[in-house]
Design a protein around this motif. Structure first.
Motif, mmCIF file in Angstrom:
data_model
loop_
_atom_site.group_PDB
_atom_site.id
_atom_site.type_symbol
_atom_site.label_atom_id
_atom_site.label_comp_id
_atom_site.label_asym_id
_atom_site.label_seq_id
_atom_site.Cartn_x
_atom_site.Cartn_y
_atom_site.Cartn_z
ATOM 1 N N UNK A 92 1.632 -7.361 -7.991
ATOM 2 C CA UNK A 92 2.544 -7.589 -6.868
ATOM 3 C C UNK A 92 1.863 -8.450 -5.800
ATOM 4 N N UNK A 93 0.600 -8.172 -5.531
ATOM 5 C CA UNK A 93 -0.134 -8.930 -4.514
ATOM 6 C C UNK A 93 -0.175 -10.405 -4.864
ATOM 7 N N UNK B 192 13.538 -16.472 -11.135
ATOM 8 C CA UNK B 192 13.582 -15.000 -10.973
ATOM 9 C C UNK B 192 12.526 -14.453 -10.011
ATOM 10 N N UNK B 193 11.561 -15.264 -9.617
ATOM 11 C CA UNK B 193 10.527 -14.773 -8.694
ATOM 12 C C UNK B 193 11.104 -14.555 -7.299
ATOM 13 N N UNK B 194 10.463 -13.679 -6.519
ATOM 14 C CA UNK B 194 10.940 -13.452 -5.153
ATOM 15 C C UNK B 194 10.494 -14.596 -4.225
ATOM 16 N N UNK B 195 11.448 -15.319 -3.687
ATOM 17 C CA UNK B 195 11.078 -16.473 -2.847
ATOM 18 C C UNK B 195 10.699 -16.016 -1.436
ATOM 19 N N UNK B 196 9.441 -15.614 -1.303
ATOM 20 C CA UNK B 196 8.947 -15.062 -0.048
ATOM 21 C C UNK B 196 8.931 -16.104 1.069
ATOM 22 N N UNK C 30 0.825 -1.215 0.000
ATOM 23 C CA UNK C 30 0.000 0.000 0.000
ATOM 24 C C UNK C 30 0.853 1.256 0.000
ATOM 25 N N UNK C 31 1.947 1.240 0.766
ATOM 26 C CA UNK C 31 2.808 2.427 0.819
ATOM 27 C C UNK C 31 3.635 2.534 -0.456
ATOM 28 N N UNK C 32 4.227 1.416 -0.890
ATOM 29 C CA UNK C 32 5.212 1.528 -1.977
ATOM 30 C C UNK C 32 4.563 1.777 -3.333
ATOM 31 N N UNK D 141 8.521 -3.818 -0.629
ATOM 32 C CA UNK D 141 8.499 -2.385 -0.948
ATOM 33 C C UNK D 141 9.277 -2.107 -2.245
ATOM 34 N N UNK D 142 10.366 -2.859 -2.467
ATOM 35 C CA UNK D 142 11.131 -2.667 -3.714
ATOM 36 C C UNK D 142 10.286 -3.073 -4.923
ATOM 37 N N UNK D 143 9.551 -4.183 -4.776
ATOM 38 C CA UNK D 143 8.681 -4.638 -5.869
ATOM 39 C C UNK D 143 7.592 -3.607 -6.152
ATOM 40 N N UNK D 144 6.957 -3.130 -5.084
ATOM 41 C CA UNK D 144 5.863 -2.159 -5.228
ATOM 42 C C UNK D 144 6.346 -0.881 -5.890
#
Ligand SMILES: Nc1ncnc2c1ncn2[C@@H]1O[C@H](COP(=O)(O)OP(=O)(O)OP(=O)(O)O)[C@@H](O)[C@H]1O
Ligand SMILES: [Mg+2]
Lengths: 244, 260
Positions: free
Chosen positions: B173-174, B208-212, B72-74, B154-157
């Motif tokens: 992103x969500x 390449x995906x972000x491994x959350x 929401x912020x980014x 936040x970097x992705x957003x």
């Protein structure tokens, strides 16, 4: 010494030639009025002077530097055409933010903003959020942020728009005061009478090209011509040139 | 203080101030209090399974809210600046575009991490009150890795906001974050079971995906497993830093070339 120099500067947006081979220079300590019809290319020229984008062709320098470099912009104060600032801040917070961006230390920002808030007549509304400001009040906040870091070149895009007569007179005095201090002022305007009162020199733009430039002395000395007549004559000339 | 530091502070401060002034965060805090409070008061009659279930639910909420806040912020760092044209007086100041990007990113990160700290504090108190275990090491590690998650989110957003409209960015992103959080670990297995086009897509996503899921210590916290080695934590944080740096480098390329 030339503070600003444009040599055959052109900029097009698709098929629209917003600025077309514009050559112009502004001397140190000069107040230059930049006039022209809607869409003549005034704002586009100003945006290039601030390094928002580069010209397609031609050369443009500010103090012999490239305005795309942050260091060149250190001495430029800019007030945009539409005054829209962060609605969730009050004017002092706004100035603190811009002061930080200019790299000014906090105590200096505080004294400068106290001074400027007073000067532009917002002292009574200093703690109110900008969201509650009227158009003219936002315009005043814009003037304050442009002057914050005491720049030597002021670039104002239609600064008189939306100001009440009193604020207009105050702004006029303020510009003349900056001139007395040796600062250079470049402003675009549709207010011919204001331009006539405060400018040393006037440049008239039509469809991105310079059609007339002269001193206010030229205006006054040109028979009984005033700026309005010159403006109309120039536009008429262009209209004739355009006709097949 | 150097000019660059003053500029970064001003930019970051603006993002934090905006988040708190706009009261979105207050809404999230109130919402989480409303949900967490009954959980804290709910006494599961000594059934360890039920108590675990409560903790699991609470942590899931913390993860959900943190993703919502971080995104929401980014995603809103730049679009309002473009729309309301506040970008003009900002870029007219003697500040480099790279500094603007970095300052805004740091602001979004600071704002979301401050909210995250409040959530973990509340969760720690909830567990302490109910179970008498006050802030175990594994909870601290969970928080530290969760900060790594926020670094990436936040970097992705922010990067997405330079390519997409806010709503499209939020959706993409969500989905990416939630998808990777729940299926990231199983991507190779899922890829193997797909026909060729799907296989390629999932394999690319795996690389390449972000491994959350790397940042997710929920199970360890809930089951009160022993803490991780700090070396592992450092490696995961390094992954977050590198991932965010790549995103921001991409954002920088776009932002530097952007015409206003
Ligand atoms: N980003 C843009 N994309 C496409 N066209 C543009 C863009 N910016 C300006 N133009 C066009 O360039 C021309 C010059 O616009 P500019 O804003 O410089 O005029 P102006 O002299 O400032 O006018 P006004 O007095 O109405 O403010 C116009 O035809 C405008 O439509
Ligand atoms: Mg204009």
């Amino acid at each position: 010494m030339d503070v600003v120099r444009l040599d055959g500067v052109s900029k097009a947006f698709g098929a629209v030639r917003a600025v077309d081979g514009l050559s112009l220079s502004i001397r140190q300590g000069e107040v230059l009025g930049f006039l022209g019809t809607n869409g003549a290319g005034k704002t586009t020229t100003i945006k290039m002077l601030l390094g928002f984008f580069r010209p397609d062709s031609g050369r443009l320098t500010v103090w012999n530097g490239d305005p795309c470099e942050p260091a060149t912009r250190r001495m430029i104060g800019y007030m945009p055409e539409t005054a829209y600032y962060y609605p969730y801040l009050n004017v002092r917070e706004l100035l603190a933010f811009y002061g930080g961006l200019c790299g000014m230390p906090k105590p200096l920002v505080r004294t400068r903003s106290d001074e400027l808030v007073e000067r532009v007549g917002l002292a009574g509304a200093g703690s109110r959020l900008l969201r509650t400001y009227s158009k003219g009040m936002l315009q005043r906040a814009g003037i304050a942020q442009a002057l914050l870091h005491d720049p030597s070149l002021l670039i104002l895009d239609e600064p008189f728009t939306g100001l009440d007569p009193l604020a207009r007179i105050q702004l006029r005095d303020l510009i003349l005061e900056q001139k007395k201090l040796g600062k250079t002022v470049f402003f675009s305007s549709h207010e011919l009478s204001e331009a006539e009162l405060i400018c040393d020199r006037v440049a008239i733009l039509k469809q991105g090209a310079l059609v007339w430039s002269g001193t206010v002395h030229d205006v006054a000395g040109d028979g009984q011509q005033n700026l309005e007549r010159i403006f109309l004559k120039m536009l008429g000339d262009v209209a004739r040139k355009e006709a097949p | 203080m150097s000019v660059r530091v003053l500029q970064l502070k001003a930019l970051a401060g603006l993002s934090v101030l905006e988040l708190y002034r706009r009261k979105d965060l207050i809404v999230v805090f109130v919402l989480s209090a409303v949900i967490l409070l009954p959980l804290a008061l709910f006494s599961p009659f000594g059934l360890s399974g039920a108590s675990r279930y409560v903790n699991e639910l609470a942590l899931l909420l913390v993860w959900l809210f943190s993703a919502v806040i971080g995104l929401g912020v980014s995603v809103r760092l730049f679009p309002p600046e473009f729309e309301s044209r506040t970008i003009y007086p900002m870029l007219a100041k003697p500040v480099a575009r790279g500094t603007v990007l970095a300052g805004k990113y740091l602001g979004a990160l600071a704002a979301s991490v401050s909210a995250l700290a409040v959530f973990y504090l509340a969760f720690g108190l909830l567990v302490g009150l109910r179970q008498g275990v006050w802030f175990p090491m594994i909870l601290l590690q969970a928080f530290v890795l969760h900060v790594g998650f926020m670094v990436v989110v936040t970097a992705l957003g922010l990067t997405g906001s330079l390519f997409l409209t806010p709503s499209a960015n939020l959706t993409v992103c969500g989905l990416l974050i939630v998808g990777m959080l729940f299926f990231g670990q199983r991507l190779p297995a899922l890829a193997a079971a797909q026909p060729l086009p799907g296989k390629c897509a999932l394999t690319v996503l795996h690389w390449i995906g972000p491994h959350m899921e790397f940042f997710d210590l929920r199970q360890r916290v809930v089951h009160d497993w022993p803490a991780l080695g700090w070396g592992v934590c450092a490696a995961v944080l390094a992954y977050a830093a590198v991932y965010a740096a790549v995103c921001l480098a991409l954002a920088r390329c776009v932002f530097d070339k952007k015409r206003f």
